[in-house]
Design a protein around this motif. Structure first.
Motif, PDB file in Angstrom:
ATOM      1  N   LEU A   1       0.839  -1.199   0.000  1.00 14.15           N
ATOM      2  CA  LEU A   1       0.000   0.000   0.000  1.00 14.15           C
ATOM      3  C   LEU A   1       0.874   1.249   0.000  1.00 14.15           C
ATOM      4  O   LEU A   1       1.914   1.289   0.647  1.00 14.15           O
ATOM      5  CB  LEU A   1      -0.871   0.042   1.256  1.00 14.15           C
ATOM      6  CG  LEU A   1      -1.876  -1.075   1.461  1.00 14.15           C
ATOM      7  CD1 LEU A   1      -2.432  -1.002   2.868  1.00 14.15           C
ATOM      8  CD2 LEU A   1      -2.997  -0.986   0.450  1.00 14.15           C
ATOM      9  N   HIS A   2       0.451   2.245  -0.725  1.00 13.34           N
ATOM     10  CA  HIS A   2       1.100   3.557  -0.674  1.00 13.34           C
ATOM     11  C   HIS A   2      -0.004   4.608  -0.631  1.00 13.34           C
ATOM     12  O   HIS A   2      -1.186   4.282  -0.766  1.00 13.34           O
ATOM     13  CB  HIS A   2       1.978   3.782  -1.902  1.00 13.34           C
ATOM     14  CG  HIS A   2       3.129   2.838  -2.000  1.00 13.34           C
ATOM     15  ND1 HIS A   2       4.317   3.032  -1.344  1.00 13.34           N
ATOM     16  CD2 HIS A   2       3.265   1.672  -2.678  1.00 13.34           C
ATOM     17  CE1 HIS A   2       5.151   2.039  -1.619  1.00 13.34           C
ATOM     18  NE2 HIS A   2       4.535   1.190  -2.420  1.00 13.34           N
TER      19      HIS A   2
ATOM     20  N   CYS B   1       3.882  10.334   0.294  1.00 17.26           N
ATOM     21  CA  CYS B   1       3.272   9.015   0.522  1.00 17.26           C
ATOM     22  C   CYS B   1       2.743   9.006   1.946  1.00 17.26           C
ATOM     23  O   CYS B   1       3.477   9.285   2.888  1.00 17.26           O
ATOM     24  CB  CYS B   1       4.287   7.903   0.342  1.00 17.26           C
ATOM     25  SG  CYS B   1       3.590   6.283   0.740  1.00 17.26           S
TER      26      CYS B   1
ATOM     27  N   VAL C   1       0.613   6.316   3.228  1.00 20.07           N
ATOM     28  CA  VAL C   1       0.351   5.006   3.821  1.00 20.07           C
ATOM     29  C   VAL C   1       1.701   4.347   4.030  1.00 20.07           C
ATOM     30  O   VAL C   1       2.468   4.165   3.084  1.00 20.07           O
ATOM     31  CB  VAL C   1      -0.550   4.133   2.937  1.00 20.07           C
ATOM     32  CG1 VAL C   1      -0.807   2.805   3.626  1.00 20.07           C
ATOM     33  CG2 VAL C   1      -1.849   4.844   2.663  1.00 20.07           C
TER      34      VAL C   1
ATOM     35  N   CYS D   1       4.842   2.371   4.125  1.00 21.49           N
ATOM     36  CA  CYS D   1       5.188   1.381   3.109  1.00 21.49           C
ATOM     37  C   CYS D   1       6.593   0.825   3.296  1.00 21.49           C
ATOM     38  O   CYS D   1       7.185   0.306   2.365  1.00 21.49           O
ATOM     39  CB  CYS D   1       5.045   1.988   1.719  1.00 21.49           C
ATOM     40  SG  CYS D   1       6.071   3.447   1.478  1.00 21.49           S
TER      41      CYS D   1
ATOM     42  N   HIS E   1       9.707   4.930   3.429  1.00 15.78           N
ATOM     43  CA  HIS E   1       8.411   5.624   3.396  1.00 15.78           C
ATOM     44  C   HIS E   1       8.549   7.148   3.457  1.00 15.78           C
ATOM     45  O   HIS E   1       7.931   7.869   2.676  1.00 15.78           O
ATOM     46  CB  HIS E   1       7.567   5.116   4.561  1.00 15.78           C
ATOM     47  CG  HIS E   1       6.295   5.860   4.812  1.00 15.78           C
ATOM     48  ND1 HIS E   1       5.337   6.022   3.841  1.00 15.78           N
ATOM     49  CD2 HIS E   1       5.816   6.477   5.920  1.00 15.78           C
ATOM     50  CE1 HIS E   1       4.324   6.711   4.354  1.00 15.78           C
ATOM     51  NE2 HIS E   1       4.593   7.003   5.611  1.00 15.78           N
TER      52      HIS E   1
ATOM     53  N   MET F   1       9.560   8.937   0.296  1.00 12.75           N
ATOM     54  CA  MET F   1       8.799   8.692  -0.920  1.00 12.75           C
ATOM     55  C   MET F   1       7.971   9.930  -1.234  1.00 12.75           C
ATOM     56  O   MET F   1       6.893  10.117  -0.706  1.00 12.75           O
ATOM     57  CB  MET F   1       7.903   7.474  -0.713  1.00 12.75           C
ATOM     58  CG  MET F   1       7.179   7.081  -1.959  1.00 12.75           C
ATOM     59  SD  MET F   1       6.586   5.411  -1.852  1.00 12.75           S
ATOM     60  CE  MET F   1       5.321   5.486  -3.115  1.00 12.75           C
TER      61      MET F   1
HETATM   62 CU   LIG Z   1       4.833   4.572  -0.020  1.00 11.14          CU
END
Ligand SMILES: [Cu+2]
Ligand code: HEM
Lengths: 534, 316
Positions: free
Chosen positions: B143-144, B179, B181, B183, B187, B190
């Protein structure tokens, strides 16, 4: 009932580890839970401070990104599963439910002891999983949790055990409250703490199996390759979120309802007034427990659910707010024309109302769809849940610890130090977490080891706040230790309260009551001239 | 709700979200001051001044009228907040005609951008100002999230599904994408940027893409590639593109239409539905057709499926 002065060591008289490990006395089991969960509060707290330390600078400075991710996972998972869910129900609940209703013990003392040891087994498994620490966040979202190198299956098993323990405790409490009330202890004479515990136990019994199954499926996916959640094999990652929140949303009420119960005990005692709107508070606990099962979707507004489903979840969410607001109004109304004193339990109870109001009033931002979509997964959410969970539940827990300390230990606390600690906690808390609302509105996502420089100032302030908060909590617990060792002996009823637990010696004897109590009135009849006097 | 421009709001949608935010803030501050003001006032006014006075407090145990009102008033207030939150949200989910489309695929830890004409980029999206943009979001591993703080919107990116997000950028500029969510390790790094260009500059940029990108042959438009895939994969044995009923439904006019399903439901044929019908044809069987289509989950790559979806959308 006459007040009995503190004599001897009551249920604490027997010594030696066996007298604890094999005890079936609900009070001793409660105390063991308290020690265990408070230990996890400290470990979780140390992780929190490490997180805040790292966030002093925008770049990863002290730890790698991966280490940061492990820290926030352990912080969240320990605080939730090992501290806040069990602390009040299993710790204070075990100790005080039988005393409150005039019983000698819980309904099933052996099961009670078993649930403690299952809980311990659970946390040992959790510790074993630390060989390859979790980095999934306490929410374990798939597919990441199905892929990461960490010991997710082991940890799932640990949480599974802890869940079993909490189901057993919940069942035990429900039966106890139904069957073991003293003569005359009708439902409407129950202390409100019991209503809170009763509602909580229902949630635990109904919701916990769901998380058990969810973690079982996740473990099967990892160990056996059965695809429930992995889209590459035909599973559905969003299904995991439905399962997870179907448990974890109701569970936030497992956290808060017992704390609300404590507040409902403390406020009348220190205002010398009957609680305002007893039935409304009692029924709102049940209402919260019930509606709490219908709103899990509000954690998933951005996960691609249909706009209609989102709208329904949003609508229902707002209706948990109403019974909660009712409680707050009732507590404040209880103060009206009271005769209020500010001993430390009362300070924490008032702090609960204040901080919980901030947490509660920031809820509508997250319940309303348009603003949820903006704020979801940002630091606004982190601030909101710390205000409700730490500002609410943990302050309620602290209120309970200060309130019942004399009863549990037979010693009095140093009130001056308790107030200094309180002031530090209050200031530190707000400095730490209020800034998170601001940085969240500015757009800083949560679970970020590194962040853009434009979020720097807020993060520095927040870290300074967390240091003040930590000092406050440390002073509080040093005061507890000091009280345990050197505190002057406590009278049976230092706060001149009316509920049954105070009509026993401090600490109570193993049998709780010398003669079986007969209840003739509710426990909130303060202010009557015939009531107890100073 | 009207709109407000605050805090770098970059679209009219953002202004409307800000208006809802402000409304809740005002209501929240009002109730906070009211309740906590009373709390502090009572605590000070009724503090115990003389230790002997503590048994003469009022015996009030409740007041039904008062309690009725403080159930009623919060109920009304929350319904109002719900209503505006929902209206503004629904408006921003309703598809806008004539949007520029951008395909965004997330993977650990970057955003892969594809334009319908075949250009690609990493972590940088260019769109013209003043025109609606539709992001077609997918993820290849975990998930992202796709969060545009200046536009007050976000949408999760989910492996095995396609989600969409609309915005209409009003002002040229460069906007942050995070981002949201969690990940994994990278993360917090991102990120991407949405670069909103004045329409004329955008047109120039789009026209000069060959020189800029270097390899012209890379730029096969997605729909063209999709058409090629469809021919090679044997889809046309069962599907017609206008005019004929074969084993499977006709594709012409399919995208965006209401498809009746076996069992009486209907579904809107959006990107997610098209994609699902390719990888899992049995999930939603169209009324009147046999459930015989094979899955293309392993036969077609994710890129090919994107291309087919882009192609199907051209068959209006
Ligand atoms: Cu992500
Ligand atoms: C000293 C007090 C505390 C401080 C300074 C603190 C600070 C933090 C910080 C900085 C985060 C990480 C945010 C992120 O990176 O996204 C966090 C997350 C979290 N905290 Fe606390 N916290 C404290 C106490 C608590 C308590 C008492 C609880 C619950 C009983 C709690 C529950 C959580 C949870 C559930 C998370 C989310 C973890 C996740 O995202 O997986 N915290 N906290």
């Amino acid at each position: 009932m006459a007040e009995e002065s503190g004599s001897g060591r009551g249920y604490l008289a027997e010594r030696g580890w066996r007298s604890w490990a094999f005890t079936m006395d609900h009070k001793r089991i409660g105390v063991m839970y308290l020690y265990t969960t408070i230990a996890f509060f400290f470990i979780g707290g140390i992780f929190a401070l490490l997180l805040r330390l790292e966030l002093l600078s925008p770049q990863a400075k002290y730890f790698s990104d991966h280490t940061y991710n492990v820290f926030f996972t352990l912080h969240g998972a320990m605080m939730i599963f090992l501290f806040i869910i069990p602390a009040i129900p299993s710790g204070l609940g075990n100790f005080f439910i039988p005393l409150h209703i005039g019983a000698k013990d819980v309904a099933f003392p052996r099961i009670n002891l078993a649930s403690y040891w299952v809980f311990v087994a659970g946390f040992l498994v959790v510790i074993a999983s630390l060989v390859s620490p979790m980095d999934t966040g306490w929410t374990f979202y798939t597919p990441y949790s199905a892929k990461t190198g960490a010991a997710v299956a082991t940890l799932s098993f640990g949480i599974f055990l802890i869940g079993m323990s909490s189901i057993l405790t919940g069942l035990n409490f429900i039966v106890t409250i139904h069957k073991l009330r003293a003569p005359g202890m009708t439902w409407y004479r129950l202390p409100l703490f019991i209503w809170g515990m009763y509602s909580t136990s229902i949630i635990q019994v109904v919701a916990t199996p769901v998380v058990g199954v969810t973690f079982l499926l996740l473990a099967m996916e990892r160990l056996l390759g059965v695809a429930f959640f992995d889209p590459a094999k035909g599973g559905d990652p969003v299904l995991f979120q439905h399962f997870f929140w179907f448990y974890s949303h109701p569970v936030v009420y497992v956290m808060i309802l017992p704390a609300m119960g404590i507040i409902s005990e403390v406020i009348p005692v220190f205002s010398r007034k009957p609680i305002f709107g007893y039935k409304a508070i009692a029924y709102s606990s049940l209402a919260i427990a019930f509606i709490g099962f219908l709103v899990w979707g509000h954690h998933m507004f951005t996960s691609g659910m249909s706009p209609l489903a989102n709208a329904i979840f949003s609508f229902l969410t707002f209706f948990v707010a109403v019974p909660t607001a009712v409680k707050v109004f009732n507590w404040i109304a209880t103060l009206y024309k009271g005769s209020i004193t500010f001993e430390s339990p009362m300070l924490y109870a008032l702090t609960f109302i204040f901080l919980f109001a901030v947490g509660g009033l920031t809820g509508p931002f997250l319940g309303a769809l348009a603003t949820n979509v903006q704020l979801h997964d940002t630091y606004f959410v982190v601030a909101h849940f710390h205000y409700t969970m730490m500002g609410g539940t943990v302050m309620g827990f602290f209120a309970g610890l200060h309130y019942w300390f004399p009863k549990m230990t037979g010693k009095m606390l140093n009130e001056k130090i308790a107030r200094i600690a309180w002031a530090l906690v209050f200031i530190g808390f707000n400095v730490t977490f209020f800034t998170m609302f601001i940085v969240g509105v500015k757009g800083m996502p949560r679970r970020y080891a590194e962040y853009l420089p434009k979020f720097h100032v807020e993060n520095v302030i927040s870290t300074i706040g967390s240091a003040i908060l930590a000092v406050g909590i440390a002073v509080m617990f040093l005061n507890f230790l000091q009280g345990l060792r050197k505190g002057p002996p406590a009278p049976g009823n230092p706060w001149r309260a009316l509920s049954l637990e105070w009509q026993t010696p401090s600490p109570p004897d193993t049998e709780n009551f010398h003669e079986n109590p007969v209840v003739t009135d509710w426990p909130y009849g303060y202010g009557k001239p015939k009531g107890p006097t100073a | 709700m009207g709109k407000i421009s605050a805090f770098g709001a970059a679209s009219s949608q953002a202004g409307r979200v800000d208006a809802v935010f402000l409304m809740i803030l005002v209501i929240g501050i009002f109730f906070f001051l009211l309740t906590q003001g009373m709390l502090i006032y009572f605590a000070v006014k009724y503090r115990r001044r003389r230790p002997d006075r503590d048994n003469e407090t009022l015996q009030i145990t409740g007041n039904h009228l008062l309690e009725f009102f403080w159930i009623l008033i919060p109920s009304i207030v929350v319904v109002i907040i719900f209503y505006y939150g929902w209206r503004v949200y629904t408006d921003q989910r309703i598809p806008v005609a004539g949007a520029t489309e951008v395909y965004v695929n997330a993977r650990q830890w970057m955003y892969e951008i594809k334009y319908p004409d075949g250009r690609t980029a990493i972590n940088e999206i260019r769109v013209p100002a003043g025109k609606p943009v539709k992001f077609i979001l997918s993820a290849s591993d975990v998930l992202h999230g796709f969060y545009l703080p200046d536009f007050r919107v976000k949408m999760d990116m989910i492996p095995g599904r396609v989600t969409t997000l609309w915005v209409q950028p009003d002002r040229p500029g460069s906007y942050q994408i995070f981002c949201t969510v969690y990940c994994g390790t990278g993360h917090s790094n991102m990120m991407a940027r949405l670069i909103v260009m004045p329409p004329r500059e955008y047109a120039e940029w789009a026209a000069h893409r060959e020189e800029e990108g270097g390899e012209g042959k890379e730029h096969e438009p997605l729909a063209v590639r999709g058409e090629r895939v469809v021919k090679n994969a044997g889809c046309l044995n069962c599907h017609a593109i206008g005019g004929a009923v074969k084993v499977g439904p006709d594709w012409k006019g399919l995208f965006g239409s209401n498809v009746p399903l076996e069992g009486g439901k209907t579904v809107i044929a959006d990107e997610d539905y098209l994609r699902e019908s390719i990888v899992d044809p049995g999930a939603k069987v169209v009324k009147g057709f046999p459930n015989v289509m094979p899955t293309y989950k392993t036969t077609l790559s994710k890129e090919d499926i994107d291309a087919v979806v882009a192609y199907l959308k051209t068959l209006r």
